[in-house]
Design a protein around this motif. Structure first.
Motif, PDB file in Angstrom:
ATOM      1  N   UNK A  27       0.838  -1.208   0.000  1.00  0.00           N
ATOM      2  CA  UNK A  27       0.000   0.000   0.000  1.00  0.00           C
ATOM      3  C   UNK A  27       0.871   1.255   0.000  1.00  0.00           C
ATOM      4  N   UNK A  28       1.896   1.271   0.849  1.00  0.00           N
ATOM      5  CA  UNK A  28       2.786   2.433   0.904  1.00  0.00           C
ATOM      6  C   UNK A  28       3.451   2.679  -0.446  1.00  0.00           C
ATOM      7  N   UNK A  29       3.879   1.606  -1.087  1.00  0.00           N
ATOM      8  CA  UNK A  29       4.555   1.721  -2.391  1.00  0.00           C
ATOM      9  C   UNK A  29       3.616   2.307  -3.447  1.00  0.00           C
ATOM     10  N   UNK A 222       2.885  -3.191 -10.158  1.00  0.00           N
ATOM     11  CA  UNK A 222       3.352  -1.810 -10.338  1.00  0.00           C
ATOM     12  C   UNK A 222       4.870  -1.714 -10.465  1.00  0.00           C
ATOM     13  N   UNK A 223       5.467  -2.643 -11.192  1.00  0.00           N
ATOM     14  CA  UNK A 223       6.896  -2.547 -11.503  1.00  0.00           C
ATOM     15  C   UNK A 223       7.795  -3.159 -10.449  1.00  0.00           C
ATOM     16  N   UNK A 224       9.028  -3.533 -10.886  1.00  0.00           N
ATOM     17  CA  UNK A 224       9.958  -4.193  -9.953  1.00  0.00           C
ATOM     18  C   UNK A 224      10.584  -3.220  -8.956  1.00  0.00           C
ATOM     19  N   UNK A 225      10.226  -1.938  -9.054  1.00  0.00           N
ATOM     20  CA  UNK A 225      10.645  -1.006  -8.009  1.00  0.00           C
ATOM     21  C   UNK A 225      10.157  -1.446  -6.644  1.00  0.00           C
ATOM     22  N   UNK A 226       9.055  -2.218  -6.624  1.00  0.00           N
ATOM     23  CA  UNK A 226       8.520  -2.676  -5.341  1.00  0.00           C
ATOM     24  C   UNK A 226       9.544  -3.502  -4.563  1.00  0.00           C
ATOM     25  N   UNK A 227      10.297  -4.329  -5.259  1.00  0.00           N
ATOM     26  CA  UNK A 227      11.256  -5.188  -4.564  1.00  0.00           C
ATOM     27  C   UNK A 227      12.318  -4.355  -3.855  1.00  0.00           C
ATOM     28  N   UNK A 228      12.866  -3.357  -4.543  1.00  0.00           N
ATOM     29  CA  UNK A 228      13.853  -2.482  -3.910  1.00  0.00           C
ATOM     30  C   UNK A 228      13.248  -1.717  -2.745  1.00  0.00           C
ATOM     31  N   UNK A 229      12.028  -1.230  -2.932  1.00  0.00           N
ATOM     32  CA  UNK A 229      11.302  -0.498  -1.891  1.00  0.00           C
ATOM     33  C   UNK A 229      11.115  -1.384  -0.662  1.00  0.00           C
ATOM     34  N   UNK A 230      10.693  -2.619  -0.888  1.00  0.00           N
ATOM     35  CA  UNK A 230      10.447  -3.575   0.210  1.00  0.00           C
ATOM     36  C   UNK A 230      11.743  -3.858   0.980  1.00  0.00           C
ATOM     37  N   UNK A 231      12.807  -4.167   0.269  1.00  0.00           N
ATOM     38  CA  UNK A 231      14.070  -4.529   0.926  1.00  0.00           C
ATOM     39  C   UNK A 231      14.635  -3.356   1.722  1.00  0.00           C
ATOM     40  N   UNK A 232      14.635  -2.160   1.140  1.00  0.00           N
ATOM     41  CA  UNK A 232      15.202  -0.999   1.820  1.00  0.00           C
ATOM     42  C   UNK A 232      14.372  -0.596   3.035  1.00  0.00           C
ATOM     43  N   UNK A 233      13.049  -0.676   2.929  1.00  0.00           N
ATOM     44  CA  UNK A 233      12.202  -0.318   4.068  1.00  0.00           C
ATOM     45  C   UNK A 233      12.372  -1.326   5.201  1.00  0.00           C
ATOM     46  N   UNK A 234      12.469  -2.617   4.855  1.00  0.00           N
ATOM     47  CA  UNK A 234      12.732  -3.634   5.871  1.00  0.00           C
ATOM     48  C   UNK A 234      14.067  -3.358   6.573  1.00  0.00           C
ATOM     49  N   UNK A 235      15.063  -2.987   5.799  1.00  0.00           N
ATOM     50  CA  UNK A 235      16.391  -2.722   6.358  1.00  0.00           C
ATOM     51  C   UNK A 235      16.361  -1.488   7.256  1.00  0.00           C
ATOM     52  N   UNK A 236      15.644  -0.464   6.837  1.00  0.00           N
ATOM     53  CA  UNK A 236      15.534   0.764   7.636  1.00  0.00           C
ATOM     54  C   UNK A 236      14.935   0.460   9.010  1.00  0.00           C
ATOM     55  N   UNK A 363      11.154   6.544  -2.724  1.00  0.00           N
ATOM     56  CA  UNK A 363      10.041   6.451  -3.668  1.00  0.00           C
ATOM     57  C   UNK A 363      10.541   6.584  -5.101  1.00  0.00           C
ATOM     58  N   UNK A 364      10.234   5.608  -5.971  1.00  0.00           N
ATOM     59  CA  UNK A 364      10.761   5.665  -7.346  1.00  0.00           C
ATOM     60  C   UNK A 364      10.039   6.693  -8.202  1.00  0.00           C
ATOM     61  N   UNK A 365      10.690   7.138  -9.240  1.00  0.00           N
ATOM     62  CA  UNK A 365      10.029   7.984 -10.231  1.00  0.00           C
ATOM     63  C   UNK A 365       8.915   7.171 -10.882  1.00  0.00           C
ATOM     64  N   UNK A 383       7.019   1.586 -11.056  1.00  0.00           N
ATOM     65  CA  UNK A 383       8.296   2.133 -10.612  1.00  0.00           C
ATOM     66  C   UNK A 383       9.382   1.120 -10.901  1.00  0.00           C
ATOM     67  N   UNK A 384      10.597   1.587 -11.106  1.00  0.00           N
ATOM     68  CA  UNK A 384      11.705   0.700 -11.473  1.00  0.00           C
ATOM     69  C   UNK A 384      12.681   0.509 -10.310  1.00  0.00           C
ATOM     70  N   UNK A 385      13.273  -0.672 -10.266  1.00  0.00           N
ATOM     71  CA  UNK A 385      14.245  -1.013  -9.235  1.00  0.00           C
ATOM     72  C   UNK A 385      15.404  -0.015  -9.200  1.00  0.00           C
TER      73      UNK A 385
END
Length: 434
Positions: A27-29, A222-236, A363-365, A383-385
């Motif tokens: 949802x956040x993504x 909604x694009x593979x940007x989600x994977x990067x978003x998920x991993x970075x938010x989990x890490x944060x 947040x990706x472009x 969004x893109x990775x």
């Protein structure tokens, strides 16, 4: 765009997914992408009459500006030093799309005895030890072989899936390894070789073309940007972080695993994020161009073909890096490697921000992809990775004068050691003639 209304629609849409721990992140993504729908994008001018454009593609950078970019050539890497026994390598494969541009009905019917399409990785079959197996299964075999050959001390394997691909991806785990007669689900339960739970990307609503209102009439990832978003938010948000390196690659690309030289180099140099690129070739003319944005704190972005076309510079854009006198242009492979411990240490050192501010930073472009369904036009938001990684890099450059992303470039001769993309059926037939 009324975000509160969009939020309620998303909560209602995902009500049946309540058991999934990633609903909130999905949802956040999606809300991040929707928030950018009406943002005015800057005009992209790659070169003007006075040659002082703010956007300078890598092939025409001057020596001074090149100092803002960290690029290492794979061919110049040292031979690997011994891998730390505590180092964990997680292979994360992107399997969250049907990839309908790769026509494969014949292969599905011949080898799966089915008409049901899954991910490209589960639907494309090649000959292996006198049998025909899917690329997704061969990915598991290769991970297993890396442990048998003691290339790495421990490997985790994880897939990014969505509702359209999760069934076909999960079925691979119950097949039997050709030599051990154990299923992959059984094999990947060892201390040195483990299956991690899938990361599930939920199908996102689209925008009605014209009104730009959100609708569930058409759903799409909604694009593979989600994977990067998920991993970075989990890490944060993580308190404790393993000494782990995550290697992200396309599910159908068998060569997207890093080798010992790459992992050793990343570990030794404590590099937080690596984007693997390759020398641009003639066949890559329509792909994005990395460019330096000459802001107060210069940062890196990817200029897409559509942006160059809008500014009337398409021909110039396509030839960049191929002309005599140009420096090389780096072509994005979608292989990203994240050194979790190094990146988390930087988060602890620098970041004194809220989760909301961090989400804004990563947040990706937005990519607006116009689609037609049942005679109606919709805009699919994506969004893109690479955009997620570069936007975090941009934030660190602007706020702390600290670049995060390092480029590892493959020469033309080294390209297919790690990069064999399958964008259409002809690519598959060229690489793996059946």
């Amino acid at each position: 765009m009324v975000i509160n209304k969009d939020l309620e629609l998303l909560k209602e849409l995902y009500a049946d997914e309540a058991s999934s721990s990633s609903v909130k992140t999905n949802i956040l993504y999606i809300l991040c992408l929707l928030a950018k729908v009406k943002q005015a994008l800057p005009e992209i001018v790659l070169k003007n009459s006075s040659n002082d454009s703010l956007f300078v593609p890598f092939p025409i950078l001057n020596e001074h500006d090149k100092k803002n970019i960290d690029i290492t050539e794979y061919d110049l890497l040292e031979e690997p030093s011994p891998i730390n026994e505590d180092k964990v390598v997680t292979l994360c494969k992107m399997q969250a799309g049907l990839g309908t541009s790769v026509k494969r009905d014949d292969l599905i019917q011949r080898y799966k005895k089915s008409k049901e399409i899954g991910s490209k990785g589960t639907d494309l079959y090649i000959k292996y030890n006198e049998c025909f197996i899917s690329l997704a299964e061969l990915q598991l075999i290769r991970a297993y072989d890396l442990i048998q050959d003691k290339v790495f001390s421990k490997i985790n394997f994880q897939n990014l899936v969505n509702s359209e691909t999760e069934k076909s991806v999960d079925e691979i785990w119950d097949l039997k390894h050709l030599e051990t007669e154990k299923t992959y689900r059984e094999l990947f339960k060892e201390d040195s070789l483990q299956k991690l739970p899938d990361i599930k990307q939920l199908m996102a609503p689209s925008l009605r073309d014209g009104s730009m209102s959100l609708t569930t009439e058409r759903l799409a990832p909604a694009g593979h940007g989600y994977l990067g978003f998920y991993i970075l938010l989990e890490l944060f948000n993580a308190s404790n972080v393993a000494d782990e390196i995550i290697a992200i690659g396309n599910g159908e690309d068998l060569e997207s695993n890093p080798d010992q030289k790459i992992i050793s180099w990343i570990a030794k140099k404590e590099i937080p994020i690596v984007m693997i690129t390759t020398d641009k070739l003639e066949k890559d003319k329509k792909g994005g161009q990395f460019a330096l944005v000459k802001d107060t704190a210069p940062y890196i972005t990817i200029i897409e073909k559509a942006q160059a076309e809008k500014s009337g510079q398409l021909a110039f854009f396509e030839e960049l890096g191929l002309r005599e006198g140009d420096q090389k242009s780096l072509f994005n492979t979608n292989i990203v490697i994240i050194n979790k411990k190094s990146l988390k240490n930087l988060f602890r050192t620098y970041l004194k921000i809220s989760e909301e501010s961090f989400i804004d930073a990563i947040s990706p472009d937005i990519i607006k992809n116009t689609k037609e369904q049942n005679g109606k036009k919709y805009i699919q938001v994506e969004g893109a990775l690479g955009s997620v990684m570069l936007n975090l890099d941009k934030f660190f450059r602007k706020e702390y004068d600290y670049p995060l992303v390092h480029f590892l470039n493959l020469s033309a001769k080294s390209r297919e050691l790690f990069f064999k993309p399958i964008k259409k059926r002809e690519d598959f037939d060229r690489l793996y003639s059946c």
